[in-house]
Design a protein around this motif. Sequence first.
Motif, PDB file in Angstrom:
ATOM      1  N   HIS A   1       0.821  -1.208   0.000  1.00  0.00           N
ATOM      2  CA  HIS A   1       0.000   0.000   0.000  1.00  0.00           C
ATOM      3  C   HIS A   1       0.857   1.260   0.000  1.00  0.00           C
ATOM      4  O   HIS A   1       0.651   2.135  -0.835  1.00  0.00           O
TER       5      HIS A   1
ATOM      6  N   HIS B   1      -6.762  -3.024   4.187  1.00  0.00           N
ATOM      7  CA  HIS B   1      -7.925  -2.865   3.296  1.00  0.00           C
ATOM      8  C   HIS B   1      -7.784  -3.713   2.024  1.00  0.00           C
ATOM      9  O   HIS B   1      -8.737  -3.837   1.272  1.00  0.00           O
ATOM     10  N   HIS B   2      -6.615  -4.274   1.799  1.00  0.00           N
ATOM     11  CA  HIS B   2      -6.472  -5.156   0.627  1.00  0.00           C
ATOM     12  C   HIS B   2      -6.994  -6.554   0.885  1.00  0.00           C
ATOM     13  O   HIS B   2      -7.102  -7.348  -0.039  1.00  0.00           O
TER      14      HIS B   2
HETATM   15 CU   LIG Z   1      -3.995   0.044  -0.362  1.00  0.00          CU
END
Ligand SMILES: [Cu+2]
Length: 668
Positions: free
Chosen positions: A286, A335-336
């Motif tokens: 990220h 969040h992945h």
């Molecule tokens: Cu991300």
Amino acid sequence: MFGNLTIDSIPWNEPIPLAAFGVIILIVLAVLATITFTKRWGWLWTNWLTTTDHKKIGIIYIIVAIIMLIRGFADAIMMRTQLALASTGDQVGYLPPEHYDQIFSAHGVIMIFFMATPFIIGLMNIVVPLQVGKRDVAFPTLNAVSIWLTVAGAILINLSLGIGEFARTGWVAYAPLSEKLYSPSVGVDYYIWSLQVSGLGTTFAAINMFVTILRGRARGMKLFDMPLFTWSTLCTSVLIMAVFPILTATMILLALDRYLGFEIFTNTLGGGNQMMYVNLIWAWGHPEVYILILPAFGIYSEIVSTFSRKYLFGYKALVWAIIAILFMSLTVWLHHFFTMGAGVNVNAFFGITTMFIAIPTGVKVFNWLFTIYGGRVKMDVPMLWAIGFLILFVLGGMTGVMLAIPGVNYSVHNTEFVVAHFHNTIIPGVVFGVLAGYNFWFPKVFGFRLHKGWGYTTFWLWFIGFIVAFAPLYLAGFDGMPRRISQNVDLRYGPYLVVAWVGAVLIFFGIVAIIVQLFVSIAQRHKLQDVTGDPWDGRTLEWSIASPPPSYNFAVIPAVDEPDLFWKQKQEGTAYPENKQYQDIYMPKNTALGFVAGGVLAGLLSFTLVWSIWWLAIIFFGVAILLWIIDSFKDHEEICIPKEEVEKTDLAFLEKVKQFNMPQGGRE
Ligand SMILES: [Cu+2]
Ligand code: HEM
């Protein structure tokens, strides 16, 4: 003797990669033959392969990036063609799944590591020393090592096309799929070592930028006097230094699993945990997307303020927003994989931290809009890219906020919606950004502008092509179409995928237009010449010197007390001061270390590691380290450029500026 490498490692019975590899070999041979025929080897060696000049190294980075853009796009159009065919009647298409899987993995890796990253680092290399008033980066030899490590990684990944194969795992190579049991061939090993080699190069580049900015600024330049591109480079360097070691460590652990059966990332009796891999790769992954987008934000800031002919609205707010994003980007990785099942509280936490990032990003968007608002906007190619970015990036950001809602995420996870979202941030964000920067700083580096008409053509092909190629994917994703599939695609997705293919064709012409623009500009370089060094009525230091700048950049390093110093001086009539105190200038000598140890030896080392040719690997590693040690004992003498020569060059430049009679305070 040669590890796993045999004559059958070449995919004799797969015509597509074989032909592609053949074409690459032919192109390389043609280039080598041309160099030999025109007797350019000596020139190449002294001017490019051993150079320590940050501007030239920047150019090499960008050449690599543009070549890899073409390679990565070739993968993209192959995938789009396959999906258009496989969703319209004939359910099979022309690519077998095992080949398609390699293509999407290679496409992702190439675009991120060998296109976007080198493009960004190339621009940083060229621009940052000029913006902070420095003669070169802090560690010129290390800089040469960085670029050649990147080149070695790029060559390695391209070798996988014709010798062995590439990973079939996707661009983040989740374990246990990437473990030996499920990926027995060398594909994942190519992945591991091309990332290690180029990742090392990126880390070195970040250290270099960090020190250059913190220790090398011109007299009087405080942190809050730095132009925004320099600010974004500083923050990006911090982020790279923070997270690239995670990637390096993760790849080492995966290699231990694959080569020595450590079972760190397997859920078998070995006691490992595959989710550990997913966490680690996204703890790097990220922030990685912010490593790409923050410099692009810096580029847009420079361009918006220059072409609105106005100070940036809320300079400090923009800087703080970048700093905020830097830290916030470290807190959102989960969040992945909301669907991993970490539980409601964990998902809520990461959903909220993700949404928070929209706040500083929104601040920036408003800052740019308010800079344009009330400015005397002058349209040109860089500004057009910036406006295209503002329109499209906001949409991509919003779909990101949608994905940050765990409930929504569950329903679109692993669908084409995600593919549409990240291309929507990365193409209008990063790719538009680097192309804007390329058009903006090209005249500084080469002394002539890029052709405007072809610049506009390129923009419109990309802008419209992007919408046509990716808007349908949002719809297909809503309708549940999974990503990373290649065969037996549900026929109801056919119309979306055919439209997406048309969009990709438009982008193809957009890439052709980039090349045409370059050649047309070279042909018309006299007409497009940038005589004054200040083609856009610029604001920051890089525009106050000649285009192209002399090897030492500044005849005399200026004293700086604000970001838009050059603009202010033009307003006050104090730009281009005369009667400077010229002095002898010392510049670093060329070095072969970067090319030999960083390029050739690291490249060979990684290739032998892929194929487990241990004895050769040990030799290459040993020699590289030895060369490095020997080099560190060398007395790095410098070249002296006598002050008479500096003075002569500078006066000639000032004369030219006068001759063109540039009225102070900007031209129309
Ligand atoms: Cu991300
Ligand atoms: C230029 C036009 C581009 C087109 C037409 C394109 C097309 C595609 C397609 C068809 C896929 C596979 C989607 C699927 O799984 O169904 C894909 C995946 C991907 N693309 Fe692109 N792409 C483009 C540019 C880029 C750029 C500029 C980047 C990054 C800088 C990028 C990064 C990725 C990544 C990371 C993946 C995921 C690969 C994976 O599934 O592991 N793409 N792209």
